[in-house]
Design an enzyme around this catalytic site. Structure first.
Site, PDB file in Angstrom:
ATOM      1  N   LYS A 184       0.838  -1.201   0.000  1.00 39.16           N
ATOM      2  CA  LYS A 184       0.000   0.000   0.000  1.00 39.16           C
ATOM      3  C   LYS A 184       0.875   1.253   0.000  1.00 39.16           C
ATOM      4  O   LYS A 184       1.670   1.478   0.909  1.00 39.16           O
ATOM      5  CB  LYS A 184      -0.907   0.001   1.239  1.00 39.16           C
ATOM      6  N   LYS A 189     -10.076  12.808   8.527  1.00 39.33           N
ATOM      7  CA  LYS A 189      -9.601  12.370   9.845  1.00 39.33           C
ATOM      8  C   LYS A 189      -9.548  13.553  10.809  1.00 39.33           C
ATOM      9  O   LYS A 189      -9.402  14.694  10.374  1.00 39.33           O
ATOM     10  CB  LYS A 189      -8.177  11.804   9.710  1.00 39.33           C
ATOM     11  N   ASP A 196       1.625   6.296   5.673  1.00 38.35           N
ATOM     12  CA  ASP A 196       0.653   5.364   5.109  1.00 38.35           C
ATOM     13  C   ASP A 196       1.158   4.682   3.833  1.00 38.35           C
ATOM     14  O   ASP A 196       0.436   3.925   3.195  1.00 38.35           O
ATOM     15  CB  ASP A 196      -0.687   6.085   4.858  1.00 38.35           C
ATOM     16  N   ARG A 230      -7.824  -0.465   1.037  1.00 38.77           N
ATOM     17  CA  ARG A 230      -8.368  -1.666   0.389  1.00 38.77           C
ATOM     18  C   ARG A 230      -8.785  -1.378  -1.046  1.00 38.77           C
ATOM     19  O   ARG A 230      -8.780  -2.255  -1.902  1.00 38.77           O
ATOM     20  CB  ARG A 230      -9.521  -2.218   1.242  1.00 38.77           C
TER      21      ARG A 230
HETATM   22  N1  BES Z   1      -4.213   4.331   7.018  1.00 38.74           N
HETATM   23  C1  BES Z   1      -5.365   4.119   7.802  1.00 38.74           C
HETATM   24  C2  BES Z   1      -5.129   3.108   8.917  1.00 38.74           C
HETATM   25  C3  BES Z   1      -4.369   3.600  10.099  1.00 38.74           C
HETATM   26  C4  BES Z   1      -4.942   4.511  10.977  1.00 38.74           C
HETATM   27  C5  BES Z   1      -3.127   3.123  10.371  1.00 38.74           C
HETATM   28  C6  BES Z   1      -4.234   4.927  12.088  1.00 38.74           C
HETATM   29  C7  BES Z   1      -2.427   3.529  11.489  1.00 38.74           C
HETATM   30  C8  BES Z   1      -2.987   4.438  12.341  1.00 38.74           C
HETATM   31  C9  BES Z   1      -6.507   3.570   6.935  1.00 38.74           C
HETATM   32  O1  BES Z   1      -6.556   4.058   5.648  1.00 38.74           O
HETATM   33  C10 BES Z   1      -7.766   3.965   7.612  1.00 38.74           C
HETATM   34  O2  BES Z   1      -8.027   5.128   7.676  1.00 38.74           O
HETATM   35  N2  BES Z   1      -8.529   2.995   8.076  1.00 38.74           N
HETATM   36  C11 BES Z   1      -9.743   3.252   8.768  1.00 38.74           C
HETATM   37  C12 BES Z   1     -10.747   2.239   8.298  1.00 38.74           C
HETATM   38  C13 BES Z   1     -12.134   2.541   8.741  1.00 38.74           C
HETATM   39  C14 BES Z   1     -12.655   3.795   8.075  1.00 38.74           C
HETATM   40  C15 BES Z   1     -13.027   1.355   8.389  1.00 38.74           C
HETATM   41  C16 BES Z   1      -9.465   3.114  10.266  1.00 38.74           C
HETATM   42  O3  BES Z   1      -8.681   2.243  10.658  1.00 38.74           O
HETATM   43  O4  BES Z   1     -10.010   3.919  11.014  1.00 38.74           O
HETATM   44 ZN    ZN Z   2      -4.777   4.688   4.853  1.00 35.90          ZN
HETATM   45 MN    MN Z   3      -7.627   5.901   5.535  1.00 36.61          MN
END
Ligand code: BES
Ligand code: ZN
Ligand code: MN
Length: 501
Positions: free
Chosen positions: A267, A279, A290, A353
């Site tokens: 990724k 966010k 990321d 994803r």
């Molecule tokens: N890159 C983030 C995941 C992440 C968040 C990694 C914080 C490390 C620390 C990913 O793209 C993301 O935002 N995932 C969301 C998914 C959710 C919206 C279903 C998450 O984990 O909040």
């Molecule tokens: Zn992400």
């Molecule tokens: Mn994200």
């Protein structure tokens, strides 16, 4: 740092500093005992006086140790001898480098690799020493106008008690150096900020750095090429940003042309703002990390380039930004993936994803015998497992087993989570083939369930590295994980010259 292996006797060795272990309580290691004898019991006396008793993480420097040719002796606390395991060995090595660096020691001879580490042989001890020392030597100051003082520690010799083991130790050193080189390359990419490390920067750096190695081919696909491939899910994320997307494809061919490759998919979101599902601002800077899945995969290719083992490996890295521009995905938008399956984007922050599913479909064309994707995919994985192991899920038990074992050996562990059918229901959508989120429960698992719908034809595993790819707080920075795990997994398939067993 320049490392080499040699067989030397501590009392006769000329060096800026000799590094020897002391166990708890006050038990000198073999090399320390030899020094003690040459110094007429001075080390024993020092321990008796209470200056050091061998506790983990402690050290004591002895300047001007009299009649021997070395200029200093560094005693490193190793804890209880019977507890001395892989983790404590690594800690002793780190304690030693830090102490040497602080005192501007220029060269050293290190006797810690002689110590018996539970369940580990000499090649492993040398390899891990190289990995640990080279990683401790890394610093990120590319963007500071006043550079940190350059590391003064230029050379270190790793001692090998038995001369007969030197050839094997040399191989182990080369492997350790290559893994550390790959991990440090990944860390550098990870640490660069989003305004420098854009998708095109990532692609051109991969191209420049990797194409210098033999048997390595790098191809970079641009917007038009990605459109021609009909990667609708990947493109929908990229649309929210001014930066154009890239698909980086690296092929390393170290084995016969007809041998099926292992595919690694990483990724490469160079910044994840969340998009329209934006966010919160606290710690959002950390979303420059990321792309650490991409960095880990490219770092592993770097390791292969340096070592040239007999294996075929393909890396596929989709890279873009996730931003809330006017063209961005909106909650409720439905996109069509390269596989033809449609996806309702209920949360634009579940973008990883969306880019991975198309990259996984693309990977099919290489007819890989196994596919491993690596991604900072979910915060939920960090909640489930914390910051020590990566989350591991997949559809093939043998592949999972191999990855778990590799992580254990390399000191870069993963932990399996279940990928049961039952969880698939959470991805139901009223409007498309699936939704891109599965609700609050089991977020790391439903993310993998989503990917599983695109890997039915493959032997596939998924590493969620959200908790391990970087550290926060005052040690904030990329770790280079999972380069050691992936390297071990690949080298385990390359015969005895690479497994050293
Ligand atoms: N890159 C983030 C995941 C992440 C968040 C990694 C914080 C490390 C620390 C990913 O793209 C993301 O935002 N995932 C969301 C998914 C959710 C919206 C279903 C998450 O984990 O909040
Ligand atoms: Zn992400
Ligand atoms: Mn994200």
């Amino acid at each position: 740092m320049e490392l080499n292996v040699k067989t030397t006797l501590a009392p006769d060795t000329r060096s800026d500093c000799l590094v020897v272990g002391v166990f708890e309580r006050r038990k000198l290691s073999a090399a320390a005992q030899e020094l003690d004898a040459a110094l007429e019991g001075r080390l024993t006396a020092l321990l008796k006086s209470g200056d050091m008793d061998g506790k983990e993480g402690t050290h004591l420097l002895l300047p001007d140790p009299g009649p021997i040719p070395a200029r200093r002796i560094l005693l490193v606390g190793c804890g209880k001898e019977k507890d001395f395991d892989a983790r404590r060995y690594r800690k002793a090595l780190t304690t030693a480098v830090k102490a040497l660096q602080k005192r501007h020691v220029r060269d050293a001879v290190n006797y810690l690799p002689d110590l018996p580490v539970r369940d580990r042989g000499l090649p492993w001890r040398i390899r891990l020493a190289a990995e640990t020392l080279q990683q401790a030597d890394y610093r990120f100051d590319a963007l500071k106008s006043e550079k940190d003082t350059p590391p003064s520690l230029r050379r270190m010799t790793l001692n090998v008690i038995d001369k007969a083991h030197l050839p094997k130790a040399k191989r182990a050193l080369a492997i350790g150096n290559a893994i550390a080189g790959g991990a440090n390359f990944a860390r550098e990419l990870g640490n660069l900020p989003g305004n420098v490390c854009t998708p095109s920067y990532l692609a051109s750096t991969a191209q420049k750095t990797l194409k210098a190695f033999p048997n390595m081919k790098v191809r970079v696909l641009k917007q038009k090429d990605i459109e021609a491939l009909k990667m609708g899910a990947f493109l929908s994320v990229a649309k929210g940003s001014e930066q154009p997307p890239r698909l980086i494809v690296v092929e390393y061919r170290g084995a016969d042309a007809d041998e099926r490759p292992v595919a690694l998919v990483g990724k490469g979101i160079t910044f994840d703002s969340g998009g329209i599902s934006i966010k919160p601002s606290a710690s959002m800077d950390e979303m420059k990390f990321d792309m650490c899945g991409a960095a880990g995969v490219l770092g592993t290719m770097h390791m292969l380039g340096e070592l040239q083992p007999p294996i075929n490996v393909v890396a596929v890295v989709p890279s873009c930004e996730n931003m809330p521009d006017g063209g961005a995905n909106k909650p409720g938008d439905i996109v069509t993936s390269m596989s033809g399956q449609t996806i309702e984007v209920l949360n634009t922050d579940a973008e990883g994803r969306l880019i991975l599913c198309d990259a996984l479909t693309y990977a099919e064309r290489f007819k890989p015998r196994a596919v491993v994707d690596v991604a900072t995919l979910t915060g939920a994985c960090v909640i489930a497992l914390g910051k020590h192991p990566a989350g591991l899920l997949g559809n093939d038990d043998t592949l999972i087993r191999r990855l778990l074992d590799a992580g254990e050996k390399a000191g870069d562990r993963a932990w399996q989570l279940p990928l049961w059918e039952e969880y698939q229901d959470q991805l139901k959508s009223n409007f498309a083939d699936m939704a891109n989120i599965g609700g609050r429960e089991a977020g790391a698992i439903t993310a993998a369930c989503f990917l599983a719908r695109f890997t039915k034809k493959l032997k596939w595993a998924h590493l969620d590295i959200a908790g391990v790819a970087w550290e926060s707080g005052n040690r904030k920075g990329a770790t280079g994980r999972p380069v050691p795990l992936l390297s071990q997994y690949l080298l385990d398939q390359c015969g005895r010259d690479y497994t050293l067993e």
